[in-house]
Design an enzyme around this catalytic site. Structure first.
Site, PDB file in Angstrom:
ATOM      1  N   CYS A 400       0.839  -1.203   0.000  1.00  0.00           N
ATOM      2  CA  CYS A 400       0.000   0.000   0.000  1.00  0.00           C
ATOM      3  C   CYS A 400       0.878   1.259   0.000  1.00  0.00           C
ATOM      4  CB  CYS A 400      -1.010  -0.035   1.138  1.00  0.00           C
ATOM      5  SG  CYS A 400      -2.470   0.943   0.740  1.00  0.00           S
ATOM      6  N   HIS A 533      -3.711  -5.037   0.235  1.00  0.00           N
ATOM      7  CA  HIS A 533      -3.108  -5.607   1.449  1.00  0.00           C
ATOM      8  C   HIS A 533      -3.234  -7.127   1.432  1.00  0.00           C
ATOM      9  CE1 HIS A 533      -2.779  -1.813   3.848  1.00  0.00           C
ATOM     10  NE2 HIS A 533      -3.695  -1.422   2.985  1.00  0.00           N
ATOM     11  N   GLU A 535      -1.800  -9.134   3.260  1.00  0.00           N
ATOM     12  CA  GLU A 535      -1.662  -9.675   4.628  1.00  0.00           C
ATOM     13  C   GLU A 535      -3.012  -9.982   5.281  1.00  0.00           C
ATOM     14  OE1 GLU A 535      -1.084  -6.565   3.744  1.00  0.00           O
ATOM     15  OE2 GLU A 535      -1.525  -5.110   5.322  1.00  0.00           O
TER      16      GLU A 535
END
Ligand code: GLN
Length: 555
Positions: A400, A533, A535
């Protein structure tokens, strides 16, 4: 089966790991074939944690349907692999907002609006058993009350109540639980209370009084916990558990201990060993049946134990606390384990990174993650890290804001635009290689207005990321992926050709808006930035392919 409700409360102290216990219980019930969901109620007034500084509340986790939520939802997803939605995270602010909006509409027909019953009713409505499909109807305002229509979808709703017993803020939630337990009866609603058993070194003793006091407080609110989970740094004797059971009106076998373990992922195994799920099933009138083997989960733990060789990864960011980058740390750990490595992360504060000290900070690293974030503070350090890694061919993962900093660095040092910047940091720059998204320009309110949630991204054939998403052995080739977002700024497509001609490729594109989702430098070993993202979607049993490939490159 009619939906059953499990409420998880916490006493004595915060940070005891209610989220991990909730996630573990969800995992264990899921392994028995039940349909479950886990939700978190936070007693603060913010509508969601999206406007909170990570120092206040740790990472802001984003669901696929675009809700900014508490980081515990990340645990729920990583443990169970089940996607959460905006219904899985509710704050006091959101409860009040919907009640007040309804009051303004005149829905209450002249009644005085009070905490009981209006706020508590609204809380009860949100403990409802609806799974809102992605992109579908998501407003809880249209949902049914517990046990109503839609109740057939879920076998268990696990509701974690944030905060600690004794907090003023959590009282309406506890009152709502009390009412629900009364209305639904003991076979359909149950309370699990997590407390802390401290060790007094001077006395050489473990102390149960705080637990007794905390249970008394719960009882004073009309809630009798059926199960107690005692968090402790030490092993608790049967005698101690019997004493707690005796003082708290709880069966001895329903007093479970949760001692510190080397990994949060061992907690489900530990809970299963003590029969947490079995006790709950028994109490709720269900057949216990055979204990699930949790094969793949145990395999992960086994791999984790065997993976002793270290890979050093730097996390370049500005928040000097673990919880701020929770999902990134977990994703790295998952990918490390499946690559037979132990990931050792080194936090590098980008605010203090200079040309003078960068070699010392990043020199020994096998790879570098440039972290997400907002605002000016620490960004020059991130740009410096991008330059250092690009020019030395260190595997680098920009996420990001991290990706945006890679793009800016490339513009400054390769394209020759010394003033290149993001409009977020410098609204007057001539070379705004990162620009505010068009639809964001009209946005005036800060809360919940970013580009949030999952969007499609088309992968360029032959790129490194296309390979990463399609590791060998997988038959179905993925050309379009879907990942979660949280941003207002984007790659400025005006510069796209120039980037491509000079070696930074835009290899992931949103098909409907042409927004650049992924950049990479193919000439380098692993230099990839993602606007999304990844994650948020790495789980224990399904590590994220980009983190997997990144760690492989670092090795
Ligand atoms: N601040 C950047 C933006 O809004 C990046 C956001 C992030 O890293 N989550 O676009």
């Amino acid at each position: 089966m009619e939906t059953k409700y499990i409420f998880i409360t916490g006493g004595v102290a915060s940070s005891l790991g209610k989220g991990i216990i909730s996630a573990s219980l969800g995992k264990l019930l899921q392994a028995r074939g039940y349909h479950i969901t886990i939700q978190k109620f936070d007693p603060y007034i913010n509508i969601d944690p999206g406007t909170l500084n990570p120092y206040e509340h740790g990472e802001c986790y984003v669901t696929a349907d675009g809700m900014e939520t508490d980081l515990d939802l990340g645990h729920y997803e990583r443990f169970t692999g089940i996607e959460t939605t905006r219904d899985n995270s509710v704050t006091t602010g959101r409860i009040y907002l919907s009640v007040i909006e309804r009051e303004r509409r005149g829905d209450y027909l002249g009644k005085t609006i009070q905490v009981v019953p209006h706020i508590t009713d609204e809380i009860k409505r949100r403990i409802a058993p609806l799974l809102s499909p992605l992109g579908g109807k998501t407003s809880r305002d249209t949902s049914s009350p517990p046990g109503g229509a839609g109740g057939g979808l879920l076998d268990f709703v696990i509701t974690e109540i944030g905060g600690t017993i004794g907090d003023i803020e959590s009282l309406p939630f506890l009152e709502a639980i009390r009412q629900l337990r009364w209305e639904l009866g003991p076979q359909r609603a149950l309370n699990v209370h997590l407390t802390y058993v401290p060790y007094l070194a001077a006395a050489g003793e473990l102390k149960t009084k705080p637990t007794q006091t905390s249970v008394k407080q719960l009882q004073g609110l009309g809630i009798q916990p059926e199960v107690l989970v005692l968090r402790s740094e030490y092993d608790l004797s049967d005698e101690l558990r019997a004493k707690v059971a005796h003082f708290c009106n709880v069966d001895v076998e329903a007093v479970v201990q949760s001692q510190d373990l080397p990994s949060i992922y061992e907690v489900p195994i530990n809970m299963q060993r003590q029969g947490l799920d079995a006790i709950i099933l028994k109490k709720m009138g269900l057949e216990v049946g055979a204990t699930p083997e949790l094969g793949p989960w145990r395999k992960f733990l086994e791999l984790r134990k065997q993976a002793t060789e270290v890979v050093d990864i730097a996390l370049v960011g500005k928040y000097d606390l673990q919880d701020a980058y929770k999902s990134i740390l977990e994703s790295l750990a998952h990918a490390g384990t499946y690559n037979n490595r132990k990931v050792r992360t080194h936090f590098v504060n980008s605010e203090f990174l200079t040309r003078g000290n960068i070699a010392e900070q990043l020199g020994g690293m096998a790879g570098v993650v440039i972290c997400p974030g907002f605002g000016q503070r620490g960004i020059e350090g991130k740009i410096l890290a991008a330059e250092y890694c690009r020019t030395r061919d260190v595997p680098t993962f920009g996420i990001c804001l991290g990706m945006q900093m890679m793009v800016i660095e490339f513009a400054r040092n390769v394209l020759g635009y010394a003033d290149a910047n993001s409009n977020e940091m410098d609204s007057t720059t001539q070379h705004n290689v990162i620009d505010m998204m068009e639809e964001q320009k009209a946005v005036k309110q800060m809360g919940g207005t970013m580009r949030l949630g999952a969007y499609d991204c088309e992968l360029q054939q032959g790129s490194r990321v296309a390979e990463a998403y399609n590791p060998q052995g997988k038959t179905l080739r993925r050309t379009t992926i879907r990942e979660r977002h949280r941003h207002r700024y984007e790659f400025n497509n005006k510069y796209k050709d120039e980037y491509e001609q000079n070696g930074m490729r835009c290899v992931g594109i949103n098909p409907s808006t042409s927004l650049v989702e992924i950049v990479e430098i193919p000439a380098l070993r692993w230099y990839i930035g993602t606007q999304f993202h990844p994650e948020y979607s790495s789980t224990v049993l399904h590590p994220h392919p980009l983190f997997m490939d990144f760690i492989k490159a670092c090795i």
